[in-house]
Design a protein around this motif. Structure first.
Motif, mmCIF file in Angstrom:
data_model
loop_
_atom_site.group_PDB
_atom_site.id
_atom_site.type_symbol
_atom_site.label_atom_id
_atom_site.label_comp_id
_atom_site.label_asym_id
_atom_site.label_seq_id
_atom_site.Cartn_x
_atom_site.Cartn_y
_atom_site.Cartn_z
ATOM 1 N N TYR A 229 -6.274 -16.081 -97.322
ATOM 2 C CA TYR A 229 -6.230 -15.678 -98.726
ATOM 3 C C TYR A 229 -7.285 -14.637 -99.061
ATOM 4 N N GLY A 230 -8.199 -14.377 -98.138
ATOM 5 C CA GLY A 230 -9.246 -13.413 -98.387
ATOM 6 C C GLY A 230 -8.986 -12.096 -97.682
ATOM 7 N N ALA A 231 -9.401 -11.011 -98.316
ATOM 8 C CA ALA A 231 -9.178 -9.687 -97.743
ATOM 9 C C ALA A 231 -9.820 -9.532 -96.371
ATOM 10 N N VAL A 232 -10.960 -10.178 -96.159
ATOM 11 C CA VAL A 232 -11.670 -10.034 -94.886
ATOM 12 C C VAL A 232 -10.889 -10.629 -93.725
ATOM 13 N N MET A 233 -9.890 -11.444 -94.017
ATOM 14 C CA MET A 233 -9.127 -12.090 -92.958
ATOM 15 C C MET A 233 -8.008 -11.199 -92.416
ATOM 16 N N TYR A 234 -7.818 -10.053 -93.005
ATOM 17 C CA TYR A 234 -6.715 -9.182 -92.626
ATOM 18 C C TYR A 234 -7.197 -7.986 -91.818
ATOM 19 N N ASP A 235 -6.454 -7.698 -90.761
ATOM 20 C CA ASP A 235 -6.873 -6.684 -89.803
ATOM 21 C C ASP A 235 -6.281 -5.302 -90.087
ATOM 22 N N TYR A 236 -5.124 -5.278 -90.687
ATOM 23 C CA TYR A 236 -4.420 -4.007 -90.886
ATOM 24 C C TYR A 236 -4.094 -3.843 -92.366
ATOM 25 N N GLU B 240 4.530 1.801 -87.553
ATOM 26 C CA GLU B 240 4.264 1.619 -86.133
ATOM 27 C C GLU B 240 4.039 0.142 -85.901
ATOM 28 N N GLY B 241 4.590 -0.399 -84.835
ATOM 29 C CA GLY B 241 4.401 -1.798 -84.529
ATOM 30 C C GLY B 241 5.485 -2.671 -85.133
ATOM 31 N N THR B 242 5.289 -3.960 -85.067
ATOM 32 C CA THR B 242 6.260 -4.939 -85.531
ATOM 33 C C THR B 242 5.565 -6.006 -86.359
ATOM 34 N N PHE B 243 6.325 -6.673 -87.217
ATOM 35 C CA PHE B 243 5.792 -7.747 -88.047
ATOM 36 C C PHE B 243 5.933 -9.118 -87.383
ATOM 37 N N VAL B 244 6.562 -9.163 -86.232
ATOM 38 C CA VAL B 244 6.772 -10.447 -85.561
ATOM 39 C C VAL B 244 5.426 -11.104 -85.283
ATOM 40 N N GLY B 245 5.317 -12.383 -85.637
ATOM 41 C CA GLY B 245 4.078 -13.112 -85.400
ATOM 42 C C GLY B 245 2.992 -12.836 -86.422
ATOM 43 N N SER B 246 3.355 -12.188 -87.542
ATOM 44 C CA SER B 246 2.357 -11.778 -88.527
ATOM 45 C C SER B 246 2.572 -12.421 -89.886
ATOM 46 N N ASP B 247 1.460 -12.504 -90.631
ATOM 47 C CA ASP B 247 1.503 -12.773 -92.062
ATOM 48 C C ASP B 247 1.306 -11.443 -92.768
ATOM 49 N N LEU B 248 2.126 -11.183 -93.757
ATOM 50 C CA LEU B 248 2.019 -9.967 -94.548
ATOM 51 C C LEU B 248 1.608 -10.358 -95.964
ATOM 52 N N ALA B 249 0.548 -9.772 -96.450
ATOM 53 C CA ALA B 249 0.017 -10.128 -97.762
ATOM 54 C C ALA B 249 -0.039 -8.911 -98.677
ATOM 55 N N TRP B 250 -0.031 -9.206 -99.967
ATOM 56 C CA TRP B 250 -0.251 -8.183 -100.984
ATOM 57 C C TRP B 250 -1.549 -8.503 -101.724
ATOM 58 N N PHE B 251 -2.354 -7.466 -101.890
ATOM 59 C CA PHE B 251 -3.582 -7.538 -102.667
ATOM 60 C C PHE B 251 -3.538 -6.435 -103.728
ATOM 61 N N ARG B 252 -4.409 -6.536 -104.699
ATOM 62 C CA ARG B 252 -4.562 -5.432 -105.641
ATOM 63 C C ARG B 252 -6.028 -5.313 -106.028
ATOM 64 N N GLN B 253 -6.379 -4.095 -106.393
ATOM 65 C CA GLN B 253 -7.757 -3.816 -106.770
ATOM 66 C C GLN B 253 -7.759 -2.916 -107.987
ATOM 67 N N ALA B 254 -8.281 -3.440 -109.089
ATOM 68 C CA ALA B 254 -8.434 -2.653 -110.312
ATOM 69 C C ALA B 254 -9.742 -1.876 -110.245
ATOM 70 N N PRO B 255 -9.864 -0.792 -110.990
ATOM 71 C CA PRO B 255 -11.094 0.001 -110.962
ATOM 72 C C PRO B 255 -12.329 -0.844 -111.254
ATOM 73 N N SER C 130 -2.400 -11.663 -87.753
ATOM 74 C CA SER C 130 -1.627 -12.590 -86.926
ATOM 75 C C SER C 130 -1.527 -13.926 -87.637
ATOM 76 N N SER C 131 -0.388 -14.578 -87.519
ATOM 77 C CA SER C 131 -0.177 -15.860 -88.187
ATOM 78 C C SER C 131 -1.041 -16.933 -87.543
ATOM 79 N N PHE C 132 -2.034 -17.406 -88.283
ATOM 80 C CA PHE C 132 -2.924 -18.485 -87.825
ATOM 81 C C PHE C 132 -3.581 -19.074 -89.045
ATOM 82 N N GLY C 133 -3.250 -20.324 -89.378
ATOM 83 C CA GLY C 133 -3.741 -20.878 -90.632
ATOM 84 C C GLY C 133 -3.180 -20.063 -91.788
ATOM 85 N N TRP C 134 -3.877 -20.097 -92.906
ATOM 86 C CA TRP C 134 -3.451 -19.320 -94.062
ATOM 87 C C TRP C 134 -4.624 -18.456 -94.519
#
Length: 124
Positions: free
Chosen positions: A106-113, A26-41, A100-104
Motif C-alpha cells: 500500500y506504500g509507494a516505497v514498495m513499488y519498483d516500477y 515493455e515487459g509483462t504484468f504476469v506475476g505483478s500487482d499494479l497500483a494507482w497512486f496520486r500526488q497533489a501539489p 511483484s506479487s508478494f503480500g499486499w
C-alpha cells in the motif's frame, strides 16, 4: 523489467467520471500487482488501489473505495482506473506502479516500477 505508460488524463468536470489507463510498453504484468497512486501539489503520493494481475483481486484505499474501480484487460495488457463523481480535490498527478506479487503493498516505497504520471484537473 516493465515500463509503464499512463494515459487518459486531462480536464474533467466535477461530478463526471474519470478513466485512466496504464499500459506496459515493455515487459509483462504476469506475476505483478499494479497500483494507482496520486500526488497533489505539495502533498505526498497516496495509494488509491491495486489489482493483482494473475488473480484479478483488488484492494482500495478507504478514502476512495466508494468511487474507484480498478480493472484489467488481458487482451490489451492494460490496467484501468475508473473514478466516479470526481471532485476538485481529486486534482493531482496520477501514477501507475508495479511490483511483484508478494503480500499486499500500500506504500509507494514498495513499488519498483512507475509510469511518468498523467495530470488530472477537476473543475467546477
Amino acid at each position: 523489467h516493465v515500463q509503464l505508460v499512463e494515459s487518459g488524463g486531462g480536464s474533467v468536470q466535477a461530478g463526471d467520471s474519470l478513466r485512466l489507463s496504464c499500459a506496459a510498453s515493455e515487459g509483462t504484468f504476469v506475476g505483478s500487482d499494479l497500483a494507482w497512486f496520486r500526488q497533489a501539489p505539495g502533498k505526498e503520493r497516496n495509494f488509491l488501489g491495486l489489482i493483482r494481475w494473475d488473480e484479478g483481486s483488488t484492494k482500495y484505499a478507504d478514502s476512495v473505495k466508494e468511487r474507484v474501480t480498478i480493472s484489467r484487460d488481458s487482451a490489451k495488457n492494460t490496467v484501468d482506473l475508473l473514478l466516479s463523481s470526481v471532485k476538485p480535490e481529486d486534482t493531482a498527478v496520477y501514477f501507475c506502479a508495479a511490483r511483484s506479487s508478494f503480500g499486499w503493498g500500500y506504500g509507494a516505497v514498495m513499488y519498483d516500477y512507475w509510469g511518468q504520471g498523467t495530470n488530472v484537473s477537476v473543475s467546477t
